[in-house]
Scaffold this motif. Structure first.
Motif, PDB file in Angstrom:
ATOM      1  N   LYS A 167       0.828  -1.207   0.000  1.00 28.01           N
ATOM      2  CA  LYS A 167       0.000   0.000   0.000  1.00 28.01           C
ATOM      3  C   LYS A 167       0.865   1.261   0.000  1.00 28.01           C
ATOM      4  O   LYS A 167       0.606   2.211  -0.733  1.00 28.01           O
ATOM      5  CB  LYS A 167      -0.894  -0.029   1.252  1.00 28.01           C
ATOM      6  CG  LYS A 167      -1.677   1.224   1.487  1.00 28.01           C
ATOM      7  CD  LYS A 167      -2.423   1.119   2.805  1.00 28.01           C
ATOM      8  CE  LYS A 167      -2.814   2.487   3.309  1.00 28.01           C
ATOM      9  NZ  LYS A 167      -3.540   2.399   4.583  1.00 28.01           N
ATOM     10  N   LEU A 168       1.938   1.256   0.815  1.00 32.25           N
ATOM     11  CA  LEU A 168       2.756   2.458   0.943  1.00 32.25           C
ATOM     12  C   LEU A 168       3.649   2.699  -0.268  1.00 32.25           C
ATOM     13  O   LEU A 168       3.914   3.849  -0.630  1.00 32.25           O
ATOM     14  CB  LEU A 168       3.634   2.365   2.197  1.00 32.25           C
ATOM     15  CG  LEU A 168       2.928   2.537   3.538  1.00 32.25           C
ATOM     16  CD1 LEU A 168       3.906   2.255   4.666  1.00 32.25           C
ATOM     17  CD2 LEU A 168       2.359   3.946   3.679  1.00 32.25           C
ATOM     18  N   GLY A 169       4.103   1.623  -0.898  1.00 30.08           N
ATOM     19  CA  GLY A 169       5.066   1.800  -1.990  1.00 30.08           C
ATOM     20  C   GLY A 169       6.308   2.463  -1.456  1.00 30.08           C
ATOM     21  O   GLY A 169       6.911   1.961  -0.499  1.00 30.08           O
ATOM     22  N   THR A 170       6.680   3.623  -1.975  1.00 30.01           N
ATOM     23  CA  THR A 170       7.854   4.321  -1.422  1.00 30.01           C
ATOM     24  C   THR A 170       7.438   5.516  -0.584  1.00 30.01           C
ATOM     25  O   THR A 170       8.240   6.399  -0.307  1.00 30.01           O
ATOM     26  CB  THR A 170       8.802   4.790  -2.538  1.00 30.01           C
ATOM     27  OG1 THR A 170       8.058   5.632  -3.399  1.00 30.01           O
ATOM     28  CG2 THR A 170       9.382   3.626  -3.294  1.00 30.01           C
ATOM     29  N   LYS A 171       6.180   5.536  -0.204  1.00 31.36           N
ATOM     30  CA  LYS A 171       5.730   6.586   0.718  1.00 31.36           C
ATOM     31  C   LYS A 171       6.001   6.132   2.154  1.00 31.36           C
ATOM     32  O   LYS A 171       6.361   4.979   2.403  1.00 31.36           O
ATOM     33  CB  LYS A 171       4.237   6.850   0.523  1.00 31.36           C
ATOM     34  CG  LYS A 171       3.879   7.372  -0.864  1.00 31.36           C
ATOM     35  CD  LYS A 171       4.239   8.813  -1.025  1.00 31.36           C
ATOM     36  CE  LYS A 171       3.782   9.347  -2.364  1.00 31.36           C
ATOM     37  NZ  LYS A 171       4.127  10.726  -2.591  1.00 31.36           N
ATOM     38  N   MET A 172       5.786   7.038   3.099  1.00 36.24           N
ATOM     39  CA  MET A 172       6.028   6.714   4.501  1.00 36.24           C
ATOM     40  C   MET A 172       4.769   6.993   5.311  1.00 36.24           C
ATOM     41  O   MET A 172       4.048   7.945   5.014  1.00 36.24           O
ATOM     42  CB  MET A 172       7.207   7.544   5.018  1.00 36.24           C
ATOM     43  CG  MET A 172       8.516   7.185   4.315  1.00 36.24           C
ATOM     44  SD  MET A 172       9.771   8.462   4.439  1.00 36.24           S
ATOM     45  CE  MET A 172      10.137   8.434   6.156  1.00 36.24           C
ATOM     46  N   SER A 173       4.547   6.164   6.299  1.00 37.72           N
ATOM     47  CA  SER A 173       3.337   6.311   7.102  1.00 37.72           C
ATOM     48  C   SER A 173       3.557   7.314   8.226  1.00 37.72           C
ATOM     49  O   SER A 173       4.457   7.139   9.056  1.00 37.72           O
ATOM     50  CB  SER A 173       2.943   4.964   7.680  1.00 37.72           C
ATOM     51  OG  SER A 173       1.911   5.151   8.617  1.00 37.72           O
ATOM     52  N   GLU A 174       2.734   8.329   8.248  1.00 36.28           N
ATOM     53  CA  GLU A 174       2.846   9.361   9.275  1.00 36.28           C
ATOM     54  C   GLU A 174       2.225   8.896  10.593  1.00 36.28           C
ATOM     55  O   GLU A 174       2.737   9.191  11.668  1.00 36.28           O
ATOM     56  CB  GLU A 174       2.131  10.632   8.777  1.00 36.28           C
ATOM     57  CG  GLU A 174       2.353  11.827   9.658  1.00 36.28           C
ATOM     58  CD  GLU A 174       1.705  13.075   9.096  1.00 36.28           C
ATOM     59  OE1 GLU A 174       1.162  13.022   7.978  1.00 36.28           O
ATOM     60  OE2 GLU A 174       1.739  14.103   9.794  1.00 36.28           O
ATOM     61  N   SER A 175       1.147   8.137  10.460  1.00 31.42           N
ATOM     62  CA  SER A 175       0.385   7.803  11.667  1.00 31.42           C
ATOM     63  C   SER A 175       0.962   6.610  12.426  1.00 31.42           C
ATOM     64  O   SER A 175       0.679   6.437  13.602  1.00 31.42           O
ATOM     65  CB  SER A 175      -1.061   7.517  11.295  1.00 31.42           C
ATOM     66  OG  SER A 175      -1.095   6.499  10.320  1.00 31.42           O
ATOM     67  N   ASP A 176       1.781   5.796  11.784  1.00 32.78           N
ATOM     68  CA  ASP A 176       2.245   4.563  12.429  1.00 32.78           C
ATOM     69  C   ASP A 176       3.581   4.703  13.162  1.00 32.78           C
ATOM     70  O   ASP A 176       3.871   3.907  14.059  1.00 32.78           O
ATOM     71  CB  ASP A 176       2.389   3.444  11.393  1.00 32.78           C
ATOM     72  CG  ASP A 176       1.038   2.911  10.933  1.00 32.78           C
ATOM     73  OD1 ASP A 176       0.075   3.035  11.708  1.00 32.78           O
ATOM     74  OD2 ASP A 176       0.955   2.408   9.809  1.00 32.78           O
ATOM     75  N   TYR A 177       4.416   5.648  12.739  1.00 34.11           N
ATOM     76  CA  TYR A 177       5.787   5.676  13.269  1.00 34.11           C
ATOM     77  C   TYR A 177       6.180   7.061  13.812  1.00 34.11           C
ATOM     78  O   TYR A 177       5.694   8.091  13.346  1.00 34.11           O
ATOM     79  CB  TYR A 177       6.789   5.352  12.145  1.00 34.11           C
ATOM     80  CG  TYR A 177       6.667   3.965  11.557  1.00 34.11           C
ATOM     81  CD1 TYR A 177       7.226   2.862  12.196  1.00 34.11           C
ATOM     82  CD2 TYR A 177       6.021   3.774  10.331  1.00 34.11           C
ATOM     83  CE1 TYR A 177       7.131   1.596  11.642  1.00 34.11           C
ATOM     84  CE2 TYR A 177       5.928   2.506   9.758  1.00 34.11           C
ATOM     85  CZ  TYR A 177       6.486   1.421  10.425  1.00 34.11           C
ATOM     86  OH  TYR A 177       6.403   0.166   9.869  1.00 34.11           O
ATOM     87  N   HIS A 178       7.133   7.032  14.755  1.00 28.51           N
ATOM     88  CA  HIS A 178       7.915   8.220  15.104  1.00 28.51           C
ATOM     89  C   HIS A 178       9.199   8.122  14.287  1.00 28.51           C
ATOM     90  O   HIS A 178       9.849   7.067  14.279  1.00 28.51           O
ATOM     91  CB  HIS A 178       8.291   8.222  16.591  1.00 28.51           C
ATOM     92  CG  HIS A 178       7.131   8.431  17.505  1.00 28.51           C
ATOM     93  ND1 HIS A 178       6.419   9.603  17.548  1.00 28.51           N
ATOM     94  CD2 HIS A 178       6.560   7.607  18.419  1.00 28.51           C
ATOM     95  CE1 HIS A 178       5.457   9.495  18.442  1.00 28.51           C
ATOM     96  NE2 HIS A 178       5.507   8.291  18.982  1.00 28.51           N
ATOM     97  N   TYR A 179       9.589   9.193  13.628  1.00 25.80           N
ATOM     98  CA  TYR A 179      10.787   9.169  12.783  1.00 25.80           C
ATOM     99  C   TYR A 179      11.902  10.000  13.408  1.00 25.80           C
ATOM    100  O   TYR A 179      11.656  11.047  13.999  1.00 25.80           O
ATOM    101  CB  TYR A 179      10.463   9.732  11.396  1.00 25.80           C
ATOM    102  CG  TYR A 179       9.544   8.840  10.580  1.00 25.80           C
ATOM    103  CD1 TYR A 179      10.053   7.788   9.830  1.00 25.80           C
ATOM    104  CD2 TYR A 179       8.170   9.053  10.578  1.00 25.80           C
ATOM    105  CE1 TYR A 179       9.200   6.975   9.094  1.00 25.80           C
ATOM    106  CE2 TYR A 179       7.314   8.246   9.847  1.00 25.80           C
ATOM    107  CZ  TYR A 179       7.834   7.204   9.102  1.00 25.80           C
ATOM    108  OH  TYR A 179       7.002   6.400   8.383  1.00 25.80           O
ATOM    109  N   LYS A 180      13.121   9.524  13.193  1.00 26.98           N
ATOM    110  CA  LYS A 180      14.287  10.246  13.699  1.00 26.98           C
ATOM    111  C   LYS A 180      15.401  10.111  12.676  1.00 26.98           C
ATOM    112  O   LYS A 180      15.653   9.003  12.177  1.00 26.98           O
ATOM    113  CB  LYS A 180      14.722   9.622  15.029  1.00 26.98           C
ATOM    114  CG  LYS A 180      15.828  10.350  15.737  1.00 26.98           C
ATOM    115  CD  LYS A 180      16.060   9.768  17.125  1.00 26.98           C
ATOM    116  CE  LYS A 180      16.873   8.493  17.068  1.00 26.98           C
ATOM    117  NZ  LYS A 180      17.161   7.895  18.366  1.00 26.98           N
ATOM    118  N   THR A 181      16.045  11.233  12.345  1.00 26.56           N
ATOM    119  CA  THR A 181      17.168  11.139  11.405  1.00 26.56           C
ATOM    120  C   THR A 181      18.416  10.684  12.160  1.00 26.56           C
ATOM    121  O   THR A 181      18.691  11.146  13.273  1.00 26.56           O
ATOM    122  CB  THR A 181      17.450  12.497  10.733  1.00 26.56           C
ATOM    123  OG1 THR A 181      17.415  13.507  11.722  1.00 26.56           O
ATOM    124  CG2 THR A 181      16.437  12.802   9.664  1.00 26.56           C
TER     125      THR A 181
END
Lengths: 267, 448
Positions: free
Chosen positions: A138-152
């Motif tokens: 479903k996501l392909g190369t997009k990222m889920s905003e609602s499922d994860y906390h992101y950190k660089t």
């Protein structure tokens, strides 16, 4: 080493880390850039899936895919065209941007000649024997905003392309169990804002799989990956997907995304 | 004038209209035709009975399929089937096919080999609408295992309910229009093909004795041939409409079918002078109103189907019922829940209810019949190995069947399966009657 030397080294490291931290965009910024990347409103593609088990046994499946984006939802159809024992099996999905609303999914089974409504809740299940889950597809190369906390984390070169490594941690244990991942690392190409590589850890924290996005080209003004590969480190199973005949220009009629259309193989 | 004349004229008239309506250049027509797909499935299946250890059947199917786009909006689909059953146990000899129309009969080559044009139809896209005409399967309904609305096409019962529905459904010559009207879809069907359920001869091992009346011993019986409706393509055709929509997450349909019941009723007349019995099987018409629904809630999918038959005829085993048949309304319904909360698995439970309002001792059943089904399906090793068990049980009398099966993908094109078909219950009941035929089956399917 003298105490003053320790202090100097510490201050230098501290300043350097701040400098690196400042030079890297935040997880949210990367997420925004990735998800705002133009993917075209309509997409028709041919797809060849090769599934290889640890003994080298191959399953090859040809698929025709259709995708159309609307304001609040994305509609997708995948129709298997080869081999003949899975021919005409079709999957349809309505994915909603409103995360409070469950996605809707259907599966057409030619042996029954019936379209079955299927639950979209088991998004961590693997999609028709591949090493990609329904959520990955479903996501392909997009990222889920609602499922994860992101950190660089840092910058790294992947296949000659400067990328930013992002760490994604599921927001809750429940989400982690649903997805089947406890941690995800994504390498995002900072030139085109596309994920080039992703590494996944399972719920227990063990290495699970790595996916590689390959052969990225601009087609009809849209950055498009031509190949996708997933290697499952737990069972040494591999899935290779090769995309062809990508067409963003043909307008897909809404009537295609219906149960009746699945019955006729989306023709 | 014969029905065949009308059908032939109509067929070529429509074909001519379509061909002339296409504005594609020769180059683009060639391009479309080059996208033609030809595939073939080859199936080999054999079953051995537990009780006798005899080979019950050894059958082979070859199923070629052609999918040919003729232009941007017009395509031809053709499916054939060559079938042989070496032991000739299912339909011994040459089956009469007396319930099947001339256009839909299988070509029988000896007792053990047959060839059939399973499907042959054109699909024509007209704007947002589709017109499908030719020999085809029209499948309604949401239930598995037992049929409520999936009765547009009749069934070949040579293996009772054990054949895949795709194989046992008898395709019919029909015209189907799928119309897209704003947010709803309407499907209109016209079926001039007068074909009904095809039962095996009484010598066939799966002849469903429990569904037909017993003739008293010592009585002389005159069996009239099966009486089919007159070949009037408009007056005696079946008609149907299905309206479907996707509303607030629900898939819903409303269905109506005006058809000759595919199951014949048996009119029984007793000669007052010599007590001879004259049996006249025939088909009667009725109205079917129905609908379906489905939706997903988390890990659960809810689906259902209902059918209300108005003025349907039934055969009775009550000697007081005039001519052995009576008319009644009937309601049938099913509610099913699928659960997919266990990874790579599906659990499905269905409960069926079937009620005859004015029942007068219908043969082979009670006024209210309740059946339940349970399915568990689990996929292993990236779906190369699938294990499933389906169980159907009648809750009135406790008869039913269980079908465990394991399917393994041997190679990209080759699938092997091992399963068993286990009937149980009273031998006078629809399922229990076959318990002496319980069997283990092995199958191979090659896709080309």
């Amino acid at each position: 080493m003298k105490k003053s030397q320790y202090i100097t080294i510490f201050i230098t490291l501290f300043i350097t880390s701040i400098a690196i931290g400042q030079s890297l965009p935040s997880g949210e910024d990367i997420l925004k850039n990735v998800n705002e990347r133009n993917e075209g409103e309509h997409l028709i593609q041919d797809l060849k899936m090769t599934l290889i088990n640890k003994k080298g046994k191959k399953q090859i499946r040809d698929v025709k895919s259709y995708r159309k984006d609307y304001d609040n939802q994305r509609k997708t159809i995948l129709v298997f065209t080869k081999p003949s024992n899975v021919k005409n099996t079709a999957f349809m999905s309505y994915d909603y941007t409103d995360k409070t609303k469950d996605d809707d999914q259907w599966l057409y089974l030619p042996a029954l000649r019936k379209t079955r409504r299927i639950s979209a809740a088991n998004r961590g299940d693997y999609f028709l024997g591949t090493d990609f889950t329904y959520e990955d597809i479903k996501l392909g190369t997009k990222m889920s905003e609602s499922d994860y906390h992101y950190k660089t984390i840092k910058e790294e070169i992947i296949n000659g392309h400067p990328c930013i490594l992002l760490e994604a941690i599921p927001r809750t244990d429940k989400i982690a169990r649903e997805l089947g991942y406890s941690k995800v690392h994504q390498w995002v190409d900072k030139g085109i804002w596309m994920v080039r590589q992703t590494k996944y850890w399972d719920i227990a924290g063990n290495d699970l799989k790595t996916t590689y996005v390959k052969d990225i080209k601009k087609i009809q003004e849209v950055w498009t990956f031509q190949a996708l590969e997933a290697i499952n480190h737990k069972n040494n199973h591999k899935t290779a997907m090769v995309f062809g005949n990508s067409d963003y220009n043909t307008v897909i009629d809404d009537v295609l995304f219906s149960e009746e259309s699945l019955v006729r193989g989306a023709n | 004038m014969k029905a065949s004349y009308y059908i032939t004229v109509l067929f070529f008239l429509i074909l001519n209209l379509i061909v002339n309506a296409q504005n594609d250049s020769i180059i683009s027509k060639k391009k479309y035709i080059s996208n033609t797909q030809f595939t073939m499935l080859v199936d080999a299946r054999t079953s051995i009975e537990f009780k006798s250890a005899n080979v019950q059947k050894a059958e082979f199917f070859i199923r070629p399929e052609l999918d040919m786009p003729l232009s941007k909006n017009f395509r031809l689909k053709m499916i054939g089937r060559v079938y042989t059953e070496i032991f000739d146990n299912l339909e011994p000899g040459k089956p009469e096919q007396d319930a099947v129309s001339e256009f839909s009969k299988r070509a029988l080559i000896g007792d053990r080999l047959e060839a059939e044009l399973r499907e042959f139809y054109f699909d024509w896209k007209i704007g947002k609408h589709y017109l499908t005409f030719g020999k085809q399967q029209i499948v309604w309904g949401k239930s598995d295992g037992l049929k409520i609305l999936d009765i547009v096409n009749p069934t070949n019962f040579r293996a009772f309910l054990l054949d895949d529905f795709d194989n046992s459904r008898i395709p019919l010559w029909a015209i189907k229009a799928d119309l897209k009207l704003s947010k709803i879809n309407a499907q209109l069907i016209w079926i001039p093909d007068m074909t009904y359920h095809d039962f095996p001869p009484q010598t066939g091992i799966f002849f469903p004795t429990a569904l037909f009346s017993d003739v008293p011993q010592g009585v002389s019986v005159i069996n009239n041939p099966l009486a089919k409706p007159d070949k009037k393509l408009i007056k005696n055709a079946d008609y149907g409409i299905r309206v479907s929509a996707f509303l607030n997450g629900w898939d819903v349909t409303v269905n109506y079918l005006y058809q000759y019941d595919n199951f014949p009723v048996t009119k029984t007349m007793t000669n007052d002078v010599n007590d001879d019995i004259t049996i006249s099987p025939m088909f009667k018409r009725y109205h079917l109103f129905g609908g379906t629904f489905s939706n997903a809630f988390g890990n659960y999918t809810l689906r259902g189907e209902i059918g209300y038959s108005k003025d349907k005829y039934f055969s009775s085993n009550n000697s007081n019922v005039s001519e052995g048949i009576f008319k009644s309304d009937q309601i049938m319904g099913v509610v099913g829940i699928d659960y997919s909360g266990i990874s790579n698995s599906t659990l499905s439970f269905q409960i069926f209810e079937d009620y005859i309002y004015n029942n007068q001792n219908t043969i082979g059943r009670e006024t209210s019949e309740t059946n339940a089904s349970f399915l568990i399906d689990r996929r292993f090793a990236n779906e190369t190995l699938t294990a499933s068990v389906i169980c159907v049980q009648n809750l009135n009398e406790g008869d039913g069947f269980v079908r465990p099966k394991v399917t393994y993908l041997v190679s990209n094109n080759l699938t092997a399966s091992l399963g068993a078909d286990l009937f149980y219950g009273n031998e006078s009941r629809p399922f229990g009657q076959f318990k002496s035929l319980n069997r283990v089956s092995l199958g191979l399917q090659l896709g080309i």
